[in-house]
Design an enzyme around this catalytic site. Structure first.
Site, PDB file in Angstrom:
ATOM      1  N   ASP A   1      -3.107  -4.787  -4.867  1.00 52.65           N
ATOM      2  CA  ASP A   1      -2.239  -3.864  -5.911  1.00 52.65           C
ATOM      3  C   ASP A   1      -0.470  -3.711  -5.881  1.00 52.65           C
ATOM      4  O   ASP A   1      -0.332  -2.613  -5.548  1.00 52.65           O
ATOM      5  CB  ASP A   1      -2.913  -2.639  -4.307  1.00 52.65           C
ATOM      6  CG  ASP A   1      -4.340  -2.848  -4.612  1.00 52.65           C
ATOM      7  OD1 ASP A   1      -4.890  -2.689  -5.772  1.00 52.65           O
ATOM      8  OD2 ASP A   1      -4.951  -1.934  -3.716  1.00 52.65           O
TER       9      ASP A   1
ATOM     10  N   ASP B   1       0.645  -1.251  -0.554  1.00 55.29           N
ATOM     11  CA  ASP B   1       0.031   0.265  -0.250  1.00 55.29           C
ATOM     12  C   ASP B   1       0.298   1.192   0.037  1.00 55.29           C
ATOM     13  O   ASP B   1       0.371   2.360   0.244  1.00 55.29           O
ATOM     14  CB  ASP B   1      -0.745  -0.241   1.481  1.00 55.29           C
ATOM     15  CG  ASP B   1      -2.165   1.106   1.554  1.00 55.29           C
ATOM     16  OD1 ASP B   1      -1.938   1.472  -0.258  1.00 55.29           O
ATOM     17  OD2 ASP B   1      -2.912   1.599   2.319  1.00 55.29           O
TER      18      ASP B   1
ATOM     19  N   ASP C   1     -14.683   0.012   5.173  1.00 51.10           N
ATOM     20  CA  ASP C   1     -13.715   0.216   4.385  1.00 51.10           C
ATOM     21  C   ASP C   1     -12.575   1.283   5.352  1.00 51.10           C
ATOM     22  O   ASP C   1     -11.067   1.603   5.177  1.00 51.10           O
ATOM     23  CB  ASP C   1     -14.165   1.468   3.224  1.00 51.10           C
ATOM     24  CG  ASP C   1     -14.654   0.295   1.753  1.00 51.10           C
ATOM     25  OD1 ASP C   1     -13.351  -0.591   1.658  1.00 51.10           O
ATOM     26  OD2 ASP C   1     -15.234   0.236   1.358  1.00 51.10           O
TER      27      ASP C   1
END
Length: 468
Positions: free
Chosen positions: A155, A117, A305
């Site tokens: 990601d 991230d 989230d």
């Protein structure tokens, strides 16, 4: 699974024309008439997922039936996001063993890459890439020899903005090595690499990144994890990526798509604040599309989230919003009857919250409260050959408590290998478990939970609880 503001805001910033192709509020839940990818078989439904535990603890809640039938009944990914090289093999082995016993295909999401991230909301991972490879090697040793699905590092390839050229090269090599390590550990493992989603990088750029990270050693790529793009848009994107890979001489690669919450509207990136989200196609390997191996629920529906709720926490109102009004699963789906609660996952799904997010203490107690003050504890054990997991419910009596200690005696030869939502004194014989900072305060007649995993035979249901 990341809760990336950068990922979602980028998606939200796409032009109105680009978003217009997304599915409208209606939900598409049809399953293809024929299985078409390289996978075939039923997906494993984890009986210890957060949603299953919530359903078991809240039978009288008005939302329970909808959440039970449309979310808790479905297979979802188990996330491995804690850097725990000494225990990850046993954790994986326990999960795989349960899936193999059920003759179903488990889905494991690996989220451990160094500098994940880019240091943002879901920061963490292995301290360096050498230690990452150690962790992956231990992870691979627990995979057995049956078919498993590995979602490798969400990601990790779509989000590279914080890395230098040298760091990108090192990451690519690490992912390529991890893929080959997992394949060596279990030749039947199906490994998929990160392709972001259809409103992030272009198909050509995505194919270039996949090639650099060793997709030739993998079975394909995954897309739409933690996002809301429609299945049709993701499938079109996947076909374009496959075409680009074919042009590079890399053939035979297939896609898996996360459909856990893409059956509603696109738009605002944060699912906590958007009531137009809906679950998408139910998880299946029966896609009817030769390019797509599976529709999966990689992001567990109902997990926050981080906008309105703590990221990664299971929120029943979010789950209910996702499932309300959606058709029931196909009759070929796993049964909707939820078994008794067993254990929490040994690894928290990757979130911005600490990996040992406390269970809510306001749920109706699953253990009869003590008749006076103090606390009571009960133990539920999930046993398999050579090991076990145990879920412990701590319930306050007539008055609230500010801390607790639970004492459990293990059978001879048993040993604790990992603990969540508690601190343990000892690993064998008589073991004392005390609360951590966030779950020591329990309201009168309310409950909280902790758990542990071990080798050998699990304990009996007998436990003593002392309040402090």
């Amino acid at each position: 699974m990341p809760t990336l503001s950068s990922l979602r805001r980028r998606s939200a910033a796409i032009s109105v024309a680009a978003v217009a192709g997304a599915t409208a509020i209606g939900v598409c839940l049809a399953v293809g008439s024929a299985s078409a990818g390289t996978l075939s078989g039923s997906l494993y439904r984890d009986p210890s997922s957060a949603v299953v535990r919530w359903v078991a603890a809240n039978p009288g809640d008005s939302r329970t039936a909808v959440i039970r039938d449309k979310i808790a009944s479905q297979p979802q990914a188990r996330w491995f996001a804690n850097f725990n090289p000494s225990t990850v093999q046993s954790e994986v082995s326990g999960f795989i063993g349960a899936a193999n016993a059920a003759q179903q295909i488990p889905v494991l999401a690996v989220y451990e890459i160094t500098n994940r991230d880019c240091g943002g909301a879901s920061a963490g991972g292995a301290p360096d890439l050498n230690q990452y490879q150690t962790w992956v090697s231990n992870f691979a040793r627990g995979l057995g020899n049956q078919t498993v699905i590995i979602i490798l590092e969400t990601d990790s390839l779509a989000l590279l903005t914080c890395l230098s050229s040298a760091e990108i090269s090192a990451r690519n090599q690490a992912i390529s090595t991890a893929t080959q390590t997992i394949k060596s550990g279990n030749s039947n493992a199906k490994v998929y690499l990160d392709a972001g989603h259809s409103t992030w990088n272009s198909a050509g750029e995505t194919a270039n990144r996949l090639r650099a990270a060793g997709v030739q050693y993998a079975d394909g790529f995954f897309s739409n994890v933690s996002n809301y793009n429609s299945t049709s848009n993701e499938a079109n994107f996947g076909r374009a990526v496959i075409s680009a890979l074919n042009g590079m001489g890399i053939s035979g690669k297939r896609q898996v798509i996360d459909t856990s919450r893409n059956g509603g509207a696109s738009g605002d990136w944060c699912g906590d604040d958007n009531t137009d989200r809906r679950i998408g196609q139910y998880p299946t390997t029966n896609t009817g599309d030769s390019n797509i191996d599976a529709y999966l629920w990689v992001k567990p529906p109902g997990e926050a989230d981080g906008c309105r709720y703590t990221a990664g926490s299971f929120q029943p109102d979010l789950a209910y919003s996702l499932a309300n009004g959606v058709p029931n699963p196909p009759t070929t789906a796993p049964p909707t009857t939820v078994p008794p609660t067993t254990t929490p996952p040994t690894t928290a799904p990757p979130t911005t919250a600490p990996p040992t997010t406390a269970p809510p203490t306001t749920a109706p107690p699953t253990t009869p409260p003590p008749t006076g003050n103090g606390c009571a504890a009960s133990v539920t054990v999930n046993q398999w050959s050579g090991g076990f997991t145990a879920s412990v419910t701590v319930t306050a009596g007539a008055a609230a408590i500010n801390g607790w200690t639970v004492t459990i005696t293990l059978p001879g030869g048993a040993a604790v290998t990992s603990v969540w939502n508690a601190q343990a004194a000892g690993t064998s014989g008589t073991v004392r478990y005390t609360n951590v900072s966030y779950n020591g305060q329990v309201g009168a007649r309310q409950s909280t939970n902790f758990g542990f995993q071990g080798t050998g035979t699990g304990p009996s249901a007998t436990a003593t609880c002392a309040a402090s």
